[in-house]
Design an enzyme around this catalytic site. Structure first.
Site, short mmCIF file in Angstrom:
data_model
loop_
_atom_site.label_atom_id
_atom_site.label_comp_id
_atom_site.label_asym_id
_atom_site.label_seq_id
_atom_site.Cartn_x
_atom_site.Cartn_y
_atom_site.Cartn_z
N CYS A 9 0.82 -1.22 0.00
CA CYS A 9 0.00 0.00 0.00
C CYS A 9 0.86 1.27 0.00
O CYS A 9 2.03 1.26 0.38
CB CYS A 9 -0.92 0.00 1.21
SG CYS A 9 -2.26 1.22 1.11
N ASP A 28 -5.78 -3.50 11.62
CA ASP A 28 -4.63 -2.62 11.78
C ASP A 28 -4.54 -2.23 13.26
O ASP A 28 -5.43 -2.51 14.05
CB ASP A 28 -4.80 -1.37 10.90
CG ASP A 28 -3.47 -0.70 10.57
OD1 ASP A 28 -2.44 -1.11 11.15
OD2 ASP A 28 -3.46 0.24 9.76
#
Length: 234
Positions: free
Chosen positions: A8, A138
């Site tokens: 990412c 996360d």
């Protein structure tokens, strides 16, 4: 099963090419203006032209409205949406519908998060929208994004793990243990494969992919070495 890999926060053509060459499955673009990895929709559209077929492209959004996400996706037609903010279950469903895209919803894990909370949150999102695909786990920090910090992977329920994307504090050094221990469907990394914020390191990307594949090999080897008795017991 082969663990999928998402890299990412890409901002440069050469980084896209490095991710593809390393064998990653997905590429993420950040549409959150406060991020050092932010790209404009127009810039993302340019980068998308470098991506070959059969690579999943993901757009990361933080507390955008459904109309904002739909407008960005029209300019930069990513194939999947990642909602990384405080979007409610209903808001996430509305964003997916407005953009016409499947979406992942981020759960920011705290030290006191309970495993059953993760299961309940996944079930709520799945019930609210047919476009919901998975949770991305996360680490909770004050800012949006894990800031390269990890969380207690033992919090991930075993029956949920095969459906989640694991993120937060992953690196070349811990990827093998993380994948072998949690056995997630996919892993997501950004800062752990960077030379500096927003600038990826091709060697770190290749090493990370190799570390994940090493875990897959360990898992497969362990499965093959199960005794006939233990397999019958299953």
């Amino acid at each position: 099963m082969r663990t999928r890999i998402k890299i990412c926060g890409l901002t440069r053509e050469e980084d896209v090419q490095a991710v593809v060459a390393a064998g990653a499955d997905a590429i993420g673009f950040v549409f959150y203006p406060k991020s050092p990895r932010y790209v404009t929709p127009e810039r993302a559209a340019e980068l998308l032209r470098v991506v070959p077929p059969l690579i999943t492209t993901v757009g990361l959004f933080v507390n955008h409205t459904p109309q904002e996400v739909a407008a960005i996706v029209r300019v930069a037609p990513v194939s999947l949406i990642q909602l990384h903010g405080d979007e409610t279950v209903a808001a996430a469903a509305a964003i997916g519908a407005a953009a016409g895209r499947q979406f992942m919803k981020v759960f920011r894990v705290k030290p006191d998060t309970r495993p059953d909370e993760l299961l309940e949150y996944e079930q709520a999102n799945r019930a609210a929208s047919p476009l919901f695909t998975s949770l991305l786990l996360d680490t909770y920090v004050d800012a949006y994004g894990g800031a390269g910090k990890g969380f207690d992977w033992s919090l991930v329920p075993k029956d949920l793990a095969p459906r989640v994307v694991l993120s937060g504090g992953l690196s070349v050094h811990n990827a093998t243990d993380a994948v072998a221990g949690v056995r997630p469907y996919a892993v997501d990394i950004s800062s752990g494969v960077e030379a500096s914020k927003g600038i990826k390191d091709a060697r770190k990307i290749a090493d990370f992919v190799a570390a994940v594949r090493a875990a897959d090999t360990l898992i497969e080897s362990a499965a093959h070495h199960e005794s006939p008795v233990s397999r019958q017991g299953l």
